[in-house]
Design an enzyme around this catalytic site. Structure first.
Site, PDB file in Angstrom:
ATOM      1  N   PRO A   2      39.271  47.097  40.149  1.00 51.73           N
ATOM      2  CG  PRO A   2      40.796  46.552  38.473  1.00 51.73           C
ATOM      3  CD  PRO A   2      39.327  46.569  38.782  1.00 51.73           C
ATOM      4  CD  GLU A   3      38.664  49.720  45.887  1.00 50.45           C
ATOM      5  OE1 GLU A   3      39.108  50.509  46.747  1.00 50.45           O
ATOM      6  OE2 GLU A   3      37.914  48.767  46.176  1.00 50.45           O
ATOM      7  CE  LYS A  58      37.261  53.238  42.217  1.00 48.51           C
ATOM      8  NZ  LYS A  58      35.990  52.509  42.484  1.00 48.51           N
ATOM      9  CG  HIS A 110      38.150  36.420  28.443  1.00 43.46           C
ATOM     10  ND1 HIS A 110      36.829  36.221  28.096  1.00 43.46           N
ATOM     11  CD2 HIS A 110      38.473  35.440  29.328  1.00 43.46           C
ATOM     12  CE1 HIS A 110      36.367  35.165  28.745  1.00 43.46           C
ATOM     13  NE2 HIS A 110      37.332  34.669  29.491  1.00 43.46           N
ATOM     14  NE  ARG A 129      31.044  39.910  35.325  1.00 38.65           N
ATOM     15  CZ  ARG A 129      30.342  39.998  36.454  1.00 38.65           C
ATOM     16  NH1 ARG A 129      30.974  40.100  37.618  1.00 38.65           N
ATOM     17  NH2 ARG A 129      29.028  40.005  36.426  1.00 38.65           N
ATOM     18  NE  ARG A 170      30.912  66.323  50.082  1.00 33.98           N
ATOM     19  CZ  ARG A 170      30.511  66.549  48.831  1.00 33.98           C
ATOM     20  NH1 ARG A 170      29.319  66.101  48.448  1.00 33.98           N
ATOM     21  NH2 ARG A 170      31.284  67.184  47.982  1.00 33.98           N
ATOM     22  NE  ARG A 279      30.143  47.732  46.068  1.00 31.80           N
ATOM     23  CZ  ARG A 279      31.351  47.948  45.585  1.00 31.80           C
ATOM     24  NH1 ARG A 279      31.688  49.137  45.128  1.00 31.80           N
ATOM     25  NH2 ARG A 279      32.233  46.975  45.536  1.00 31.80           N
TER      26      ARG A 279
END
Length: 289
Positions: A2-3, A58, A110, A129, A170, A279
């Protein structure tokens, strides 16, 4: 994982269900889900009122405060001020979920932590998880929590000029910078890909090679994408559900994420894929330059 939009959606859905309620008991069913001092979560949170539910990056946060004895079924000894937790923080990681259930609901397979509330409802922190965690924090703990101290600015709060200054010097690749939570907090793979496509910027372009005008465009696009995703209650790819158990809908607005090999919606060229910052990244080699 989840972002920002997903965690914001969960916080907004959870708030009216738990704010103003007192935590009457905390049941820890999996020790590894607790980060930091277990006793703060297990004992010091009990008897406290949840005053606010909100988000930082997050991370979902519950602000708590001491409750009077009348707020619970039995008297509660007030914690010592030096160890009084002021927040309960949840990092959902990949499969963490927070749901409110009726009184007496038994834990699921869970379920890792249960918070019993004064109205009889129960908040379950489920995590298939076991990568997610919960942490209780006293006021002084935030200054010692390395993760918290390193979080970058909020993407929906940072101004355009500050955003440009954050990135322009950067040498790292722009997508890597957007994914770095110490640079800017809350953006992940989905919203980095979608923002960069809409801003017409290659994800592997070095930040210091991108014209200022494009960085300014990226700022506006990034905020628009995140705001739209919040209105759509986030993106449901596999496991994500909001605090009411409903799926998000922003995945219906994806232009590039998860669409490698499909045609670009702008130019018709086949979308490319590559690895950036470890990613999987999808982009248009023609539109994003």
């Amino acid at each position: 994982m989840p972002e920002l939009p997903e965690v914001e959606t969960i916080a907004r859905g959870l708030a009216p269900q738990v704010e103003g309620r007192t935590v009457t008991a905390v049941h820890i069913l999996n020790d590894s889900t607790v980060e930091g001092r277990r006793e703060l979560l297990e004992h010091r949170v009990t008897g406290c009122v949840i005053s606010r539910v909100h988000r930082r990056g997050k991370v979902l946060l519950m602000d708590i405060a001491p409750a009077s004895a009348s707020a619970t079924d039995k008297p509660v000894v007030a914690p010592q001020p030096s160890s009084q937790p002021t927040h309960v923080a949840f990092h959902l990681k990949m499969t963490g979920r927070l749901f409110v259930y009726p009184q007496g609901t038994p834990p699921a397979v869970h379920t890792r932590i249960i918070f019993d509330l004064s109205d009889g409802s129960r908040v379950f922190f489920d995590d298939a998880r076991k990568f997610g965690y919960c942490r209780a924090l006293a006021a002084q703990d935030f200054t010692e929590w390395n993760f918290w101290q390193k979080l970058g600015p909020e993407p929906l709060e940072i101004g355009e000029d500050a955003f440009v200054q954050l990135l322009r010097g950067r040498r790292t690749r722009i997508k890597a910078a957007l994914l770095d939570q110490t640079v800017i907090a809350g953006i992940g793979n989905i919203y980095a890909d979608e923002s960069l496509f809409r801003a017409r910027i290659r994800p592997d372009a070095a930040c210091d090679s991108i014209p200022e005008a494009k960085l300014r465009a990226l700022h506006g696009v990034m905020q628009a994408v995140l705001q739209l995703a919040i209105r759509e209650c986030g993106s449901s790819i596999r496991d994500y559900r909001d605090a009411h158990g409903d799926a998000g809908a922003f995945q219906n607005n994806f232009l590039v994420y998860g669409k490698a090999g499909e045609k670009c919606t702008v130019c018709g060229r086949k979308l490319s894929t590559a690895k950036v910052a470890g990613r999987t990244t999808v982009f248009c080699g023609k539109c994003q330059k």
